[in-house]
Write an enzyme that holds these catalytic residues in place. Structure first.
Site, PDB file in Angstrom:
ATOM      1  N   ARG A   1       0.830  -1.206   0.000  1.00 19.12           N
ATOM      2  CA  ARG A   1       0.000   0.000   0.000  1.00 19.12           C
ATOM      3  C   ARG A   1       0.864   1.254   0.000  1.00 19.12           C
ATOM      4  O   ARG A   1       1.306   1.726   1.048  1.00 19.12           O
ATOM      5  CB  ARG A   1      -0.914   0.011   1.235  1.00 19.12           C
ATOM      6  CG  ARG A   1      -1.902   1.174   1.266  1.00 19.12           C
ATOM      7  CD  ARG A   1      -2.673   1.167   2.574  1.00 19.12           C
ATOM      8  NE  ARG A   1      -3.733   2.156   2.602  1.00 19.12           N
ATOM      9  CZ  ARG A   1      -4.517   2.412   3.644  1.00 19.12           C
ATOM     10  NH1 ARG A   1      -4.331   1.745   4.767  1.00 19.12           N
ATOM     11  NH2 ARG A   1      -5.459   3.323   3.585  1.00 19.12           N
TER      12      ARG A   1
ATOM     13  N   ASP B   1      -4.997   5.036  14.013  1.00 17.09           N
ATOM     14  CA  ASP B   1      -4.096   5.407  12.920  1.00 17.09           C
ATOM     15  C   ASP B   1      -4.598   6.686  12.265  1.00 17.09           C
ATOM     16  O   ASP B   1      -5.437   7.394  12.837  1.00 17.09           O
ATOM     17  CB  ASP B   1      -3.981   4.258  11.910  1.00 17.09           C
ATOM     18  CG  ASP B   1      -5.326   3.938  11.230  1.00 17.09           C
ATOM     19  OD1 ASP B   1      -6.320   4.649  11.478  1.00 17.09           O
ATOM     20  OD2 ASP B   1      -5.372   2.978  10.449  1.00 17.09           O
TER      21      ASP B   1
END
Length: 563
Positions: A175, A457
């Site tokens: 990613r 996050d």
């Protein structure tokens, strides 16, 4: 004879000057940089970035233009008339994915590969895949990017001792950063390099062929794609890269994360643009919910209530989004995956808390399985096997592609209906804590941290600061006592948070104060900053903090019991 001139370890011709500047190696990563930044890899990076740089700028400008149009007209998004023919054509499908992607039941999410110990544990786990995350769960310091990419290189080339071969380990779902991020440490033709091209280029150059030869990739997650034109650009990048590296058409496969409300109206078009390269679509909750504030946050009709009390995947706007994503994917032969379970299992499997956490995760993930998803993510490695058992009990086969969801019809108003509810003091305090502690984590070089039994996050930081900004903007009243959510109230609550955490901070107390000041700045801005990561990545405080040696993780700075 053509003259050449040396630039670091990159040579360029004076007859066709290729301008590239690269900062010196991060402290302690000289060997890693020497491996990654060869003459050939730098030539490849330069050509990749210079080929697509203008188009990257164009899609970012298109985002601004779309947002301005929505603001000026007061219009709402809908399914596009110009692409109706794509949605109405029943015959096109995406190419089938390779065998290693047919079963995507449980991936490990938010795994920043610069954390070598965690990365190795994931490689040893029974998970189907690993979201190798250079985006939401990662802080993009130069040190972290180089360390992370080098660790992927080691995994792909079997350089970690006592770790399964890449063909036997969980699939690496790489990613790269999203389009809004830049790489400050590389200049190409006088401009900072786009972060995703820096990540993607190095990963493909050093790992693409080996992954393909071992039938284990190259596979990617694409973050924060806002529409089909951005998918078209990624497809062009894939075609160009495959040609340059001598890989067959369709070697690269990518799962697009539908993290923006505008992208929800273009899911079929996104699949259409990536037909040869699609590994499906992914739906999550917090980045997607935050995008409503990003695009419509100044409109009272789109006031998003307390996320902890009133926002979950069972709410109509989110359930409609998930149902539409599953139906769209399966209609076109693509896999549909769900979001990440952020809860952490306690250490004692016999405790009541353990049973409650496992029951909570099971209930929410069973909702996704019932909707027809083919897989989802967990952060806690100890949740991998319980969730795999959930798929085994409630589904048949490797995936649910046969679940076409013909019972689903989703209209624009379904995707745009805000849940009812208000704002609580606890919800405000929690959002403030997540926002401040996320910035604190970034200043320590970490992209995620642990707080009250779950991982946080950039996605949860995004929704947290978005809600606080929106509640201040609309002068929302608390359900508890009727107080108005104002900048002064937020300031007072931040002071309470700092006082509560300070005894546990030790030497990092000043960093926590800095993070608090930065959070106050971002929630008081007249114009909503599009991404908290962009805002931080361009901030002098963060940039100057990268000059220090790698710092301790936040969860080591503060006592674990407090978090």
């Amino acid at each position: 004879m053509e003259k050449t001139q040396s630039f670091g370890n990159f040579a360029f011709s004076q007859n066709k000057v290729c301008s590239m500047e690269l900062c010196p190696s991060p402290l302690g990563l000289e060997e890693e940089c020497a491996t990654l930044f060869t003459t050939d890899s730098l030539h490849f990076l330069h050509e990749l970035i210079s080929t697509f740089d203008e188009e990257v700028d164009e899609i970012l400008q298109l985002r601004v233009s779309k947002k301005a149009q929505l603001d000026l007209t007061g219009d709402l998004p809908s399914f596009l008339e110009s692409t109706r023919h794509i949605r109405r054509d029943p015959d096109w499908k995406v190419l089938p994915v390779p065998s290693r992607l047919q079963k995507r039941h449980v991936d490990i999410g938010d795994l920043a590969p610069c954390d070598t110990e965690h990365f190795i544990k994931a490689l040893l786990s029974p998970a189907q895949g690993i979201q190798v995350d250079f985006d939401d769960g990662n802080c993009p310091t130069y040190y972290n990017q180089i360390k992370g990419i080098y660790n992927v290189f080691k995994a792909v080339h079997n350089l970690f001792p006592n770790v399964p071969h890449v063909s036997q380990a969980p699939v690496l779902m790489l990613r790269p950063r999203a389009w809004n991020m830049v790489e400050h440490n590389m200049m190409v033709e006088g401009k900072e390099a786009p972060g995703p091209l820096f990540d993607f280029g190095l990963l493909m150059f050093h790992c693409g062929k080996a992954l393909f030869e071992h039938k284990s990739g190259p596979f990617f997650y694409l973050s924060k794609v806002e529409g089909y034109m951005e998918a078209r650009l990624w497809n062009k990048i894939f075609l160009w890269t495959q040609q340059k590296l001598g890989l067959p058409l369709g070697s690269i496969k990518a799962t697009v994360l539908i993290e923006n409300v505008l992208a929800a109206f273009e899911m079929e078009e996104i699949l259409y643009e990536l037909q040869e390269h699609s590994a499906g679509l992914n739906c999550g909750i917090w980045d997607y919910s935050a995008s409503f504030v990003n695009k419509f946050g100044h409109r009272p009709a789109f006031l998003l209530p307390d996320r902890h009390k009133y926002v979950n995947m069972e709410k109509h706007f989110l359930h409609s989004y998930m149902d539409l994503l599953v139906k769209t994917c399966h209609r076109r032969g693509a896999l549909a995956t769900g979001g990440m379970a952020a809860l952490l299992l306690p250490e004692d499997p016999l405790s009541d808390t353990y049973r409650r956490v496992l029951a909570s995760v099971t209930r929410l993930k069973l909702l996704e399985i019932t909707a027809g998803v083919d897989g989802f993510m967990v952060y806690d490695l100890n949740l991998v096997e319980p969730m795999q058992k959930l798929f085994k009990v409630h589904t048949e086969g490797d995936n649910q592609l046969d679940q076409l969801r013909n019972d689903v019809t989703v209209f624009p108003e379904d995707l745009l209906s805000m849940p009812s509810g208000g704002v609580t003091l606890n919800g405000l305090k929690y959002n403030i804590a997540v926002g401040v502690l996320f910035i604190n984590a970034w200043l320590s070089g970490k992209g995620h941290f642990f707080y009250k039994g779950q991982v946080e996050d950039s996605a949860t930081a995004e929704i947290s600061r978005s809600q606080v900004w929106q509640w201040v903007r609309h002068q929302t009243r608390l359900e508890d006592d009727g107080r108005v959510v104002s900048r002064q109230l937020v300031t007072d609550l931040i002071k309470e948070l700092i006082m509560d955490l300070s005894p546990h901070c030790g030497s990092v107390r000043q960093r926590l104060h800095t993070a608090a000041n930065m959070f106050q700045e971002v929630i008081a801005k007249r114009h909503f900053p599009d991404f908290i990561t962009t805002y931080l990545n361009q901030d002098h405080t963060f940039l100057s903090s990268q000059n220090a040696e790698p710092m301790q993780a936040l969860d080591k700075d503060l006592r674990r019991s407090k978090l």
